[in-house]
Design a protein around this motif. Structure first.
Motif, short mmCIF file in Angstrom:
data_model
loop_
_atom_site.label_atom_id
_atom_site.label_comp_id
_atom_site.label_asym_id
_atom_site.label_seq_id
_atom_site.Cartn_x
_atom_site.Cartn_y
_atom_site.Cartn_z
N LYS A 133 42.08 38.44 46.44
CA LYS A 133 41.75 37.06 45.95
C LYS A 133 40.26 37.22 45.42
CE LYS A 133 42.72 32.47 46.04
NZ LYS A 133 43.55 31.75 45.38
N THR A 135 38.92 40.09 44.03
CA THR A 135 38.70 40.87 42.90
C THR A 135 40.13 41.56 42.58
OG1 THR A 135 37.90 42.49 41.48
CG2 THR A 135 37.71 42.65 43.73
N ARG A 136 40.36 41.72 41.33
CA ARG A 136 41.70 42.61 41.01
C ARG A 136 41.48 43.57 39.89
NH1 ARG A 136 46.87 40.83 42.49
NH2 ARG A 136 46.77 38.66 43.70
N GLY A 137 40.19 44.08 39.96
CA GLY A 137 39.43 45.03 38.92
C GLY A 137 39.88 46.39 39.32
N ASN A 259 36.13 30.55 43.54
CA ASN A 259 37.23 31.35 42.76
C ASN A 259 37.18 30.74 41.52
OD1 ASN A 259 38.36 33.87 42.13
ND2 ASN A 259 40.42 32.87 42.33
N LYS A 263 35.45 31.70 37.70
CA LYS A 263 36.38 31.83 36.51
C LYS A 263 36.33 30.93 35.47
CE LYS A 263 40.73 33.63 37.07
NZ LYS A 263 42.00 33.78 37.30
N ASP A 309 41.86 37.03 31.56
CA ASP A 309 41.69 37.10 32.96
C ASP A 309 41.42 38.55 33.42
OD1 ASP A 309 42.28 34.62 33.44
OD2 ASP A 309 44.40 34.94 33.94
N GLU A 310 41.85 39.56 32.98
CA GLU A 310 41.87 41.15 33.24
C GLU A 310 40.26 41.27 32.81
OE1 GLU A 310 45.79 43.33 33.04
OE2 GLU A 310 44.99 42.84 31.24
N GLU A 313 38.12 39.73 35.74
CA GLU A 313 38.14 40.31 37.11
C GLU A 313 37.35 41.60 36.95
OE1 GLU A 313 39.41 39.64 39.77
OE2 GLU A 313 40.37 37.61 38.93
N GLU A 314 37.36 42.43 35.81
CA GLU A 314 36.52 43.37 35.59
C GLU A 314 34.90 43.29 35.57
OE1 GLU A 314 37.40 46.35 36.21
OE2 GLU A 314 39.64 46.28 35.91
N LYS A 316 33.79 40.68 37.52
CA LYS A 316 33.45 40.64 38.79
C LYS A 316 33.67 41.82 39.61
CE LYS A 316 36.20 37.43 40.88
NZ LYS A 316 37.65 36.86 40.78
N GLN A 317 34.43 42.99 39.47
CA GLN A 317 34.31 44.24 39.92
C GLN A 317 33.08 44.91 39.65
OE1 GLN A 317 37.38 45.99 41.79
NE2 GLN A 317 35.36 46.38 42.34
#
Length: 511
Positions: A133, A135-137, A259, A263, A309-310, A313-314, A316-317
């Protein structure tokens, strides 16, 4: 007949549920235990449901309850359970976290196999949904997704691109130095807790490097992200119940709101950045621009680029993976140099000889030999991430050992970095000269030093972190001498990264 069916169906469901629970809680763990023990792997016996969690918590609680001596023998304080397990059972040992079997691999050659990235063999462990939730980095991805993201992001961290980010490093460091000078004005020395100071510095540098001229907006995003991180860590420290994160509790609602805000803010910033890039109003010199540029290049092959979206996430990562790790490295470096004043002076003389009082340039950093040796030795003794973690998703060979699917594998960076077998009898001493001929010749096994991982899984931000650390350390040395404050308590511990439990209080004296 109808009644018998009515009563037998619930009974079957109950029997199935009990059998499934027994399989998870008893049969499967005992099967894995037997298979590993037959191959000569020793370890603690499986205890249903809890495994070794109670012993782990007790040992950590006791170790962290008081500061340690002012030396570098930190293993027993930072990670006492892993140290005890490896000492008691050998280079490959077994322990249990709940019903999950875990192998601790204290062997650099086997570590190489684990980190060689053979698809379908060793991958990142299953993650708590709360982390996903957040990060998906890159650091949470696996398989083909990881490969694609790594390929697209990698050019943004090439040295020629990092060179363009040097002004961001210098501006942020100069601002911090000026604040310290104000604190020290008209005083012989001033006490400063440098841990929060260097956290702010790292966050500021990442904001500038990630978003360029929009760094102030980036800082707002990262402030919200820090709040979300704290809430996520809090959730991870409690028992995870499947589906609980969807229940609209106050904290769950807060996490969801943060979140969405993050975003939305990143999305609008990306839109403006894309518009300015398409109108050629923006130099491609920050991470977001480079990600978007790489995305557009990859999109020439349809379906092979990053989505918006990706990219979000990167971004954030980058903050999550880079901010705390670099702050940790810098903090332990100044603490160690405060403990070893002779090396502090050697480093200062090198910086002054190469740069004078001028801000370090990209070229001058390449001439820092003593500073580089010091940073490597601090990374050896105080690695920001104390272990690398993998998981077998299929039956996998490691050396002569056949590991069943579903086994976690820990590569204990901290333990290997302090092991006399690889570093000599002076392994617990601060001796930067061991790196005088480079990393490959510093130890008896060149794989015994891996603060940023190894091989294909080496941290993508390694060069960024080292450049940032060199600039910050050089500028601090140019302007201040420092020693430990009497209020400093030596107490390294881990909260995602290796941190000073009670702060890092130094006495700064302006030069």
């Amino acid at each position: 007949m109808e009644y018998s069916v009515f009563y037998s169906l619930p009974l079957c469901l109950v029997v199935f549920g009990v059998a499934k629970a027994l399989h998870s809680i008893w049969w499967r763990p005992k099967l894995v235990e037997r298979r590993l023990k037959r191959q000569g792997i020793r370890g603690s016996a499986y205890k249903p449901l809890v495994g070794d969690v109670k012993e782990y918590v007790n040992m950590i609680t006791e170790a962290w309850s008081h500061p340690m001596n002012l030396d570098h023998q930190i293993v027993q304080r930072v990670d006492p359970f892993t140290a005890m397990n490896a000492q008691k059972y050998g280079k490959i040992s077994m322990c249990w976290f709940g019903t999950s079997p875990r192998l601790i691999v204290k062997n650099p050659q086997m570590m190489k196999e684990v980190l060689s990235y053979k698809v379908g063999s060793f991958e990142k462990p299953p993650l708590n949904p709360n982390i996903l939730k957040l990060t998906r980095g890159l650091t949470t991805l696996k398989g083909k997704e990881w490969t694609k993201h790594r390929r697209i992001i990698n050019p943004a961290f090439h040295l020629e691109k990092l060179k363009e980010m040097m002004p961001a490093f210098s501006i942020s460091c100069s601002n911090m130095i000026e604040e310290w000078k104000k604190m020290a004005a008209n005083q012989d020395s001033v006490e400063v807790d440098v841990w929060p100071e260097l956290q702010r510095l790292s966050a500021d540098i990442i904001s500038r490097a990630a978003f360029g001229s929009n760094y102030e907006e980036g800082k707002k995003i990262f402030e919200l992200l820090k709040q979300l991180t704290l809430l996520t860590l809090e959730a991870m420290q409690t028992l995870y119940l499947p589906g609980f994160r969807f229940i609209p509790t106050a904290k769950n609602r807060r996490r969801e709101k943060l979140n969405k805000e993050i975003k939305t803010m990143i999305g609008s910033l990306i839109q403006r950045k894309e518009n300015s890039m398409s109108n050629q109003e923006d130099n491609v010199d920050d991470l977001l621009s480079l990600l978007l540029q790489s995305k557009n290049k990859e999109n020439q092959q349809e379906g092979d680029g990053l989505t918006i979206d990706e990219v979000m996430e990167e971004c954030k990562q980058f903050y999550l993976a880079g901010q705390e790790t670099t702050a940790s490295m810098l903090t332990w470096t100044v603490i160690v140099l405060a403990m070893h004043s002779e090396w502090q002076e050697k480093a200062r003389q090198e910086v002054l000889q190469i740069c004078g009082k001028n801000e370090p340039s990209f070229e001058s950093l390449n001439h820092f030999k003593i500073v580089t040796m010091i940073l490597y030795e601090v990374l050896r003794l105080y690695p920001p991430v104390i272990g690398q973690y993998q998981h077998t998703y299929a039956e996998t060979k490691m050396g002569e050992v056949l590991i069943p699917a579903g086994v976690d594998v820990t590569l204990p960076t901290l333990l290997i970095h302090h092991d006399p077998e690889y570093w000599g009898e002076d392994a617990e001493q601060f001796k930067p000269e061991r790196f005088s001929a480079g990393v490959s010749k510093a130890s008896k096994d060149q794989l015994a030093f891996f603060p940023f991982g190894w091989g294909p899984k080496t941290c993508i931000g390694q060069n960024f972190a080292m450049l940032e650390a060199k600039v910050a350390l050089a500028m601090i040395l140019q302007n201040f001498s420092f020693e430990l404050s009497p209020s400093y308590a030596h107490a390294p511990h881990t909260v995602m990264t290796l941190q000073p439990q009670h702060g890092a209080q130094l006495k700064l004296q302006q030069l």
